[in-house]
Design a protein around this motif. Structure first.
Motif, PDB file in Angstrom:
ATOM      1  N   GLY A  99       0.664  -1.151   0.032  1.00  0.00           N
ATOM      2  CA  GLY A  99      -0.001  -0.037   0.129  1.00  0.00           C
ATOM      3  C   GLY A  99       0.754   1.336   0.108  1.00  0.00           C
ATOM      4  N   LEU A 100       1.925   1.415   0.711  1.00  0.00           N
ATOM      5  CA  LEU A 100       2.886   2.386   0.686  1.00  0.00           C
ATOM      6  C   LEU A 100       3.485   2.623  -0.671  1.00  0.00           C
ATOM      7  CD1 LEU A 100       3.999   4.526   2.588  1.00  0.00           C
ATOM      8  CD2 LEU A 100       5.829   2.952   3.190  1.00  0.00           C
ATOM      9  N   TRP A 101       3.761   1.640  -1.556  1.00  0.00           N
ATOM     10  CA  TRP A 101       4.263   1.847  -2.598  1.00  0.00           C
ATOM     11  C   TRP A 101       3.398   2.247  -3.569  1.00  0.00           C
ATOM     12  CZ3 TRP A 101       2.593  -0.788  -7.047  1.00  0.00           C
ATOM     13  CH2 TRP A 101       3.208  -0.467  -8.104  1.00  0.00           C
ATOM     14  N   ALA A 102       2.075   1.679  -3.374  1.00  0.00           N
ATOM     15  CA  ALA A 102       0.918   2.163  -4.423  1.00  0.00           C
ATOM     16  C   ALA A 102       0.341   3.395  -4.342  1.00  0.00           C
ATOM     17  CB  ALA A 102       0.160   0.905  -4.324  1.00  0.00           C
ATOM     18  N   SER A 103       0.686   3.880  -3.034  1.00  0.00           N
ATOM     19  CA  SER A 103       0.094   5.281  -2.640  1.00  0.00           C
ATOM     20  C   SER A 103       0.605   6.373  -3.519  1.00  0.00           C
ATOM     21  CB  SER A 103       0.234   5.672  -0.993  1.00  0.00           C
ATOM     22  OG  SER A 103       1.724   5.787  -0.633  1.00  0.00           O
TER      23      SER A 103
ATOM     24  N   ALA B 118       0.153   6.657  -6.434  1.00  0.00           N
ATOM     25  CA  ALA B 118      -0.706   7.258  -7.285  1.00  0.00           C
ATOM     26  C   ALA B 118      -2.127   6.586  -6.889  1.00  0.00           C
ATOM     27  CB  ALA B 118      -0.342   6.667  -8.882  1.00  0.00           C
ATOM     28  N   ARG B 119      -3.238   7.404  -6.913  1.00  0.00           N
ATOM     29  CA  ARG B 119      -4.514   6.860  -6.568  1.00  0.00           C
ATOM     30  C   ARG B 119      -4.998   5.529  -7.060  1.00  0.00           C
ATOM     31  NH1 ARG B 119      -8.609   9.584  -4.026  1.00  0.00           N
ATOM     32  NH2 ARG B 119      -7.503  11.197  -4.007  1.00  0.00           N
TER      33      ARG B 119
ATOM     34  N   VAL C 234      -5.747  -0.328  -6.679  1.00  0.00           N
ATOM     35  CA  VAL C 234      -5.479  -1.871  -7.101  1.00  0.00           C
ATOM     36  C   VAL C 234      -4.977  -2.669  -5.883  1.00  0.00           C
ATOM     37  CG1 VAL C 234      -4.056  -3.148  -8.573  1.00  0.00           C
ATOM     38  CG2 VAL C 234      -5.242  -1.026  -9.312  1.00  0.00           C
ATOM     39  N   ALA C 235      -3.999  -2.036  -5.143  1.00  0.00           N
ATOM     40  CA  ALA C 235      -3.420  -2.724  -4.127  1.00  0.00           C
ATOM     41  C   ALA C 235      -4.349  -3.215  -2.905  1.00  0.00           C
ATOM     42  CB  ALA C 235      -2.342  -1.893  -3.338  1.00  0.00           C
ATOM     43  N   LEU C 236      -5.458  -2.316  -2.722  1.00  0.00           N
ATOM     44  CA  LEU C 236      -6.532  -2.720  -1.683  1.00  0.00           C
ATOM     45  C   LEU C 236      -7.273  -3.707  -2.031  1.00  0.00           C
ATOM     46  CD1 LEU C 236      -7.069   0.847  -0.157  1.00  0.00           C
ATOM     47  CD2 LEU C 236      -5.540  -0.920   0.707  1.00  0.00           C
ATOM     48  N   ALA C 237      -7.813  -3.528  -3.541  1.00  0.00           N
ATOM     49  CA  ALA C 237      -8.819  -4.315  -3.968  1.00  0.00           C
ATOM     50  C   ALA C 237      -8.282  -5.690  -4.317  1.00  0.00           C
ATOM     51  CB  ALA C 237      -9.391  -3.618  -5.326  1.00  0.00           C
TER      52      ALA C 237
END
Length: 689
Positions: free
Chosen positions: A60-64, A66-67, A72-75
């Motif tokens: 999640g930190l890496w993906a944050s 870009a919205r 995508v990381a959470l889903a």
């Protein structure tokens, strides 16, 4: 894995596309969840450790950034966690609760970590503690979902799952999260070109010994069949790792050590084997996190200390370089600079100041002393109370004070002095500008102005007077002719003066065209012209010309050069009819250049003026009463000679008089670059004016 291979792996990770990174994180999350579900120690069936919390936080930190990536990381994590938990034995309700709680927990952790640590790095103990606080807060929120799921699932004590969730997830998020962030920072640093020096053989041996000692301690402590309370014996290994390893490696050491602890505890070995299942789980995780945090905190502290020392070294080097540059600039300044303390002890002075004030004046740390007298431009001694240094030490600023230094050797230096006090009454800075040349120039310029004014006004006055006389129609023919001759003499004086001014301004800038010149021919032409001029009123002079060696020069300028030298020899020669002027040439053996010498037996040049006779507007004192002039003749000579790459010197001869020696090219290849050579036959003869 060797250091080179590790760097290669990091380079490949840094080059992965966003889609590839999502796939990598998804696989790691699934593997971490499966591993955690296989570490059951409690009757509840919940995992002993839950590394998936740390992996999901890193994802999640890496993906944050870009919205879209964050969504995508959470889903993607939601079905992965739900499926793994349900497949490995949890009820659908609890499996879904774990998945939803993990997603919410990651969202909260990423949100607050980004705001509390904007750099997204774990470089200091403070960063690590903030991550720990974020982990506790976020995991507390996530634990509420497992409590809710337990209640829906019919658990009699749903809140009993809160503490296990909080401990497992907070430990995983803080430990794996900090390690992952440190590794990611290293990848970014290497991608930006930052490289650390390779490990020495001694350091590699130390690290190998640390690994061996750690394995021995953990196997002996946690692999023992008897439940001996000796878990603390492994603490020195973590201290060693924290003090000697970089933060990332120290954290990895703590994580691997925790794996040993986990393996032996699940096998029912070690000091925790006789504790109840729930208690053993908490104690094992607590000990693992404490050991990990010990290594991490010590390593981060040492890294911070290294960075601080490096920054201090860099700051010191920069300050030293700046100081060296300052000293170099000040030391090479044409102005004199000195700094004195409040007790008048010298702190610093540059080379120029030492040269002007004298080497024996003072050394740094010594009290100021003088071997010179300070006087005003008018010659009055300068009172100590009015000294620029004294005034500056009293807090007063001095600007452009003119003073003269009279050394015991007789040398006089004219200075313009500025002095300012240092802040905090720490002394004063004195800056001295040598205006000796300017003073002499102003004196000579004033003398030149008076000469020009006199020499121009006098002929004009003669013109006015004799023109008025010529208006008389009854003026006898003889007187009329005499008046005309006087007007011609006055005109000659004005033309000579104006010609000298023009010659001086053009002598250096004029484009040169050289040819082979017969020195004797030029000199004899000058002599014929000067002795034939009517009304020159020059005393009788005997000339001797022996100049068989040619020179290669611009004929116009060479004519001007010889006119000035021969004219000077005639003007400042003997006036009783015994004057002699000799012009000779020779070849300089060392260079092959032609030396032209002009010698007279006149008044000579005072020794103090031998170095200054070629300066603009300078006239020697002993020649002022014998002949008029502008002080430009010899300056013109110097410019002409230097434009041909030559030199001019003067000396007094023992029998009386002066001898000027001019060095000029004696062959075409001795001409300076840029001077064109033409055939002497094609070069136009320039008659003497």
């Amino acid at each position: 894995m060797g250091e080179g291979r590790m760097q290669a792996v990091m380079g490949r990770l840094a080059a992965l596309s966003p889609a590839s990174m999502h796939v990598v994180f998804a696989v790691l999350l699934a593997l971490a969840a499966i591993f955690g579900r296989n570490t059951n120690l409690e009757a509840s069936g919940l995992a002993l450790v839950w590394p998936a919390a740390g992996i999901h936080f890193l994802w999640g930190l890496w993906a944050s950034r870009a919205r879209r990536d964050f969504v995508v990381a959470l889903a993607a994590a939601l079905p992965i966690l739900a499926v793994v938990n349900i497949v490995t034995g949890l009820s659908p309700t609890l499996g879904l609760a774990v998945a939803v709680g993990s997603v919410v927990q990651t969202s909260v952790a990423v949100y607050f970590f980004r705001r509390l640590v904007p750099a997204l790095r774990v470089q200091t103990v403070g960063d690590y503690l903030l991550l720990g606080v974020v982990a506790l807060g976020a995991c507390s929120v996530g634990a509420l979902f497992i409590v809710t799921g337990s209640a829906i699932n019919g658990s009699a004590e749903p809140f009993s799952a809160f503490i296990p969730w909080l401990v497992r997830h907070a430990v995983s998020l803080a430990a794996l999260g900090s390690l992952g962030i440190v590794i990611a920072s290293g990848i970014v640093a290497r991608a930006n070109g930052e490289h650390r020096p390779p490990l020495t053989v001694a350091r590699r041996a130390e690290y190998a010994l640390l690994a061996l000692v750690s394995v021995i301690l953990y196997v002996a402590t946690f692999g023992a069949v008897a439940a001996l309370p000796i878990a603390y014996t492994t603490i020195p290994a973590h201290m060693w790792a924290g003090l000697r390893l970089r933060a990332g490696w120290a954290m990895l050491h703590g994580l691997v050590s925790g794996a040993f602890l986990l393996f032996f505890t699940l096998a029912g070995l070690g000091p925790f084997q006789e504790l109840g299942a729930n208690v053993a789980a908490y104690v094992a995780q607590s000990f693992m996190f404490i050991a990990f945090s010990l290594s991490a905190v010590l390593a981060l502290s040492m890294d911070e200390r290294r960075r601080l020392i490096d920054s201090l070294y860099r700051a010191n080097e920069e300050a030293k370089a700046a100081a060296d540059l300052r000293d170099l600039v000040i030391g090479k300044m044409n102005d004199g600079v000195l700094v004195a303390g409040p007790d008048r002890r010298l702190i610093f002075q540059n080379e120029t100041s030492e040269r002007w004030l004298g080497e024996g004046t003072a050394r740094p740390g010594e009290v100021w002393r003088r071997d010179y007298e300070v006087v005003t431009p008018g010659g009055e001694p300068l009172a100590e109370a009015d000294n620029p240094l004294t005034l500056a030490l009293q807090g007063e600023v001095t600007e452009r004070m003119d003073v003269d230094l009279r050394h015991l050797s007789g040398e006089v230096i004219h200075l313009s002095v500025d002095a300012i006090p240092l802040p905090g009454e720490r002394g004063a800075v004195v800056v001295m500008h040598n205006v000796t040349g300017e003073r002499l120039y102003q004196r000579d310029l004033g003398r030149f102005a008076s000469v020009v004014a006199h020499d121009l006004l006098t002929p004009l006055t003669v013109f006015d007077g004799w023109l008025e006389l010529l208006e008389d129609p009854d003026l006898p023919v003889a007187e009329r002719q005499a008046s005309i001759e006087r007007l011609q003499q006055a005109s000659l004086r004005m033309r000579t003066l104006i010609r000298n001014l023009l010659a001086y301004s053009l002598a250096k800038e004029e484009r040169l065209t050289a040819s082979r010149i017969d020195v004797a021919r030029i000199v004899e032409g000058i002599i014929d012209l000067r002795t034939a001029l009517p009304g020159t009123q020059l005393p009788a002079v005997r000339f001797e010309v022996c100049a068989p060696h040619p020179v290669y020069a611009d004929e116009r300028l060479f004519l001007q050069l010889m006119e000035n030298l021969v004219g000077n020899a005639m003007k400042y020669g003997k006036t009783d009819g015994t004057g002699e002027v000799a012009v000779t040439t020779s070849v300089e053996e060392s260079t092959g250049r032609t030396l032209v010498r002009v010698r007279d037996n006149g008044i000579g040049i005072p020794a103090k003026d031998l170095e200054r006779v070629f300066e603009e507007f300078h006239r020697s004192e002993n020649g002022l009463g014998q002949a008029t002039g502008t002080g430009l003749g010899l300056a013109i000579c110097r410019r002409i000679v230097e434009s041909h790459g030559g030199s001019i010197t003067v000396r007094n001869v023992a029998e009386g008089g002066a001898e000027f020696t001019v060095s000029l090219p004696g062959a075409p290849n001795q001409l300076p670059e840029g001077v064109a050579l033409v055939d002497a036959e094609e070069f136009p003869r320039v008659p003497a004016p």
